[in-house]
Write a protein that holds these residues in place. Structure first.
Motif, short mmCIF file in Angstrom:
data_model
loop_
_atom_site.label_atom_id
_atom_site.label_comp_id
_atom_site.label_asym_id
_atom_site.label_seq_id
_atom_site.Cartn_x
_atom_site.Cartn_y
_atom_site.Cartn_z
N ASP A 155 0.79 -1.26 0.03
CA ASP A 155 0.16 -0.03 -0.18
C ASP A 155 0.97 1.39 -0.05
O ASP A 155 1.79 1.34 0.76
N PRO A 156 0.74 2.10 -1.01
CA PRO A 156 1.77 3.35 -1.12
C PRO A 156 1.71 4.17 0.06
O PRO A 156 2.75 4.80 0.61
N LYS A 157 0.46 4.46 0.83
CA LYS A 157 0.76 5.16 1.89
C LYS A 157 1.17 4.50 3.27
O LYS A 157 1.88 5.20 3.67
N THR A 158 1.06 3.20 3.19
CA THR A 158 1.65 2.58 4.30
C THR A 158 3.25 2.45 4.23
O THR A 158 3.97 2.88 4.90
N ALA A 159 3.64 2.42 2.78
CA ALA A 159 5.10 2.38 2.39
C ALA A 159 5.57 3.78 2.45
O ALA A 159 6.72 3.77 3.12
N LEU A 160 4.97 4.82 2.28
CA LEU A 160 5.38 6.26 2.61
C LEU A 160 5.53 6.76 4.05
O LEU A 160 6.58 7.19 4.52
N GLN A 161 4.70 6.11 4.97
CA GLN A 161 4.74 6.45 6.23
C GLN A 161 6.01 5.60 6.85
O GLN A 161 6.58 6.04 7.52
N GLU A 162 6.37 4.30 6.33
CA GLU A 162 7.30 3.50 6.94
C GLU A 162 8.59 4.25 6.62
O GLU A 162 9.60 4.02 7.44
N TRP A 163 8.55 4.89 5.27
CA TRP A 163 9.87 5.61 4.88
C TRP A 163 10.21 6.73 5.88
O TRP A 163 11.19 6.82 6.04
N ALA A 164 8.98 7.57 6.13
CA ALA A 164 9.21 8.73 7.06
C ALA A 164 9.73 8.20 8.54
O ALA A 164 10.62 8.71 8.87
N GLN A 165 8.83 7.30 8.82
CA GLN A 165 9.36 6.88 10.21
C GLN A 165 10.59 6.24 10.68
O GLN A 165 11.14 6.32 11.32
N GLY A 166 11.16 5.40 9.29
CA GLY A 166 12.47 5.05 9.42
C GLY A 166 13.59 6.10 9.41
O GLY A 166 14.80 5.61 9.63
N ARG A 167 13.22 7.23 9.37
CA ARG A 167 14.12 8.40 9.34
C ARG A 167 13.69 9.34 10.25
O ARG A 167 14.29 10.64 10.26
N GLY A 168 12.75 9.00 11.36
CA GLY A 168 12.62 9.83 12.30
C GLY A 168 11.66 10.88 11.99
O GLY A 168 11.62 12.08 12.55
N LEU A 169 11.00 10.84 11.00
CA LEU A 169 10.12 12.02 10.70
C LEU A 169 8.59 11.51 11.05
O LEU A 169 8.40 10.60 11.13
N ALA B 186 -0.91 9.79 -4.80
CA ALA B 186 0.27 10.99 -4.33
C ALA B 186 1.20 10.49 -3.56
O ALA B 186 2.35 10.70 -3.54
N ALA B 187 0.94 9.51 -2.71
CA ALA B 187 2.00 8.70 -1.79
C ALA B 187 2.94 8.15 -2.73
O ALA B 187 4.13 8.09 -2.45
N ALA B 188 2.35 7.39 -3.56
CA ALA B 188 3.21 6.44 -4.52
C ALA B 188 3.97 7.62 -5.41
O ALA B 188 5.35 7.30 -5.71
N GLU B 189 3.72 8.88 -5.89
CA GLU B 189 4.31 9.53 -6.76
C GLU B 189 5.50 10.26 -5.67
O GLU B 189 6.59 10.41 -6.18
N LEU B 190 5.14 10.56 -4.37
CA LEU B 190 6.33 11.00 -3.81
C LEU B 190 7.37 10.05 -3.23
O LEU B 190 8.54 10.40 -3.13
N LEU B 191 6.83 8.86 -3.00
CA LEU B 191 7.77 7.78 -2.59
C LEU B 191 8.82 7.47 -3.97
O LEU B 191 9.75 7.29 -3.63
N ASP B 192 8.28 7.64 -4.91
CA ASP B 192 9.11 7.19 -6.10
C ASP B 192 10.04 8.64 -6.37
O ASP B 192 11.13 8.01 -6.50
N ARG B 193 9.71 9.61 -6.05
CA ARG B 193 10.73 10.89 -6.08
C ARG B 193 11.76 10.64 -4.83
O ARG B 193 12.93 10.67 -5.03
N LEU B 194 11.12 10.42 -3.52
CA LEU B 194 12.26 10.07 -2.47
C LEU B 194 13.45 8.96 -2.72
O LEU B 194 14.56 9.07 -2.33
N GLU B 195 13.01 7.77 -3.43
CA GLU B 195 13.58 6.70 -3.84
C GLU B 195 14.35 6.94 -5.09
O GLU B 195 14.84 5.77 -5.53
N GLY B 196 14.18 8.00 -5.64
CA GLY B 196 15.00 8.11 -6.82
C GLY B 196 14.69 7.49 -8.12
O GLY B 196 15.30 7.46 -9.18
N ARG B 197 13.31 7.13 -8.09
CA ARG B 197 12.77 6.49 -9.32
C ARG B 197 12.48 7.34 -10.41
O ARG B 197 12.03 6.71 -11.67
N GLN B 198 12.28 8.70 -10.22
CA GLN B 198 11.95 9.67 -11.27
C GLN B 198 12.91 10.98 -11.45
O GLN B 198 13.59 10.98 -10.44
#
Length: 228
Positions: A157-171, A216-228
């Motif tokens: 789930d993109p929202k879950t994946a983005l939240q995990e990304w943020a939490q993993g960096r203390g955000l 929107a979550a999927a788009e932002l995660l793609d940017r953050l992980e360098g896929r775009q």
């Protein structure tokens, strides 16, 4: 049927030259534009969904010969879901080529996920009817590209994946803000922006808030992980 410049351009982006261009024309005709002598794309959509499913099932089995059904199913669902079809359709310009009735045009139909996803499936069926299974398979694998190789991440789930990304960096968890709404009350189109406290953001448009948030979550995660 005489080809228009728009159909020629779309054929070039799809990478398939139609022997029967009327099939592509039908695939791009929404039900709001159907009428005497003009068929819409609903029957083609039905067929294209099945062709897409077969191609993706085969591709996943080929790429991971040892994977169990339980591991393959979420990957398959991520590749064939309407959101993914709509993303692919938007990337190759199908939205601009859609033939819509006035009400759909006025309500932002060219950007609606459901219409784009349906049209993508219809185009797949048009290629299948025009050139056979091998032509449709080549089209799908070309347009889906590296989505197939990165499907394990996309299956989440993109929202879950983005939240995990943020939490993993203390955000703090991302926020989702409605920045726009168009169309009539019975058929709204939402614009949602996913935002991180560090300032990164991405927007998406869909016919429901949930779908727009996911996109929107999927788009932002793609940017953050360098896929775009």
């Amino acid at each position: 049927m005489k080809r228009s410049a728009a159909l020629n351009d779309l054929e070039a982006r799809l990478g398939h030259r139609f022997d029967r261009p009327e099939l592509l024309s039908r695939a791009l005709t929404h039900a709001s534009m159907s009428g005497p002598g003009r068929e819409d794309n609903q029957r083609l959509e039905f067929l294209g969904d099945r062709v897409l499913g077969l191609v993706m099932a085969e591709a996943l089995l080929d790429r991971d010969p040892t994977a169990a059904e339980g591991a393959l199913a979420p990957r398959y669902n991520a590749l064939v879901r309407k959101e993914t079809c709509a993303e692919v359709a938007a990337a190759c310009g199908i939205g601009e080529a859609l033939r819509l009735g006035r009400s759909e045009r006025m309500s932002g139909g060219r950007r609606k996920m459901a219409l784009l996803g349906d049209a993508m499936e219809a185009v797949i069926a048009a290629v299948y009817a025009d050139g056979g299974f091998d032509a449709a398979k080549a089209l799908i694998l070309r347009l889906w590209g590296d989505r197939i190789d990165r499907v394990e991440r996309d299956a989440r789930d993109p929202k879950t994946a983005l939240q995990e990304w943020a939490q993993g960096r203390g955000l703090s968890p991302p926020a989702y803000v409605e920045t726009g709404r168009e169309g009539p009350d019975h058929q709204p189109v939402f614009t949602i922006e996913a935002r991180l406290t560090t300032g990164e953001s991405a927007s998406a448009v869909a016919s429901s808030k949930r779908q727009a948030e996911q996109a929107a979550a999927a788009e932002l995660l793609d940017r953050l992980e360098g896929r775009q």
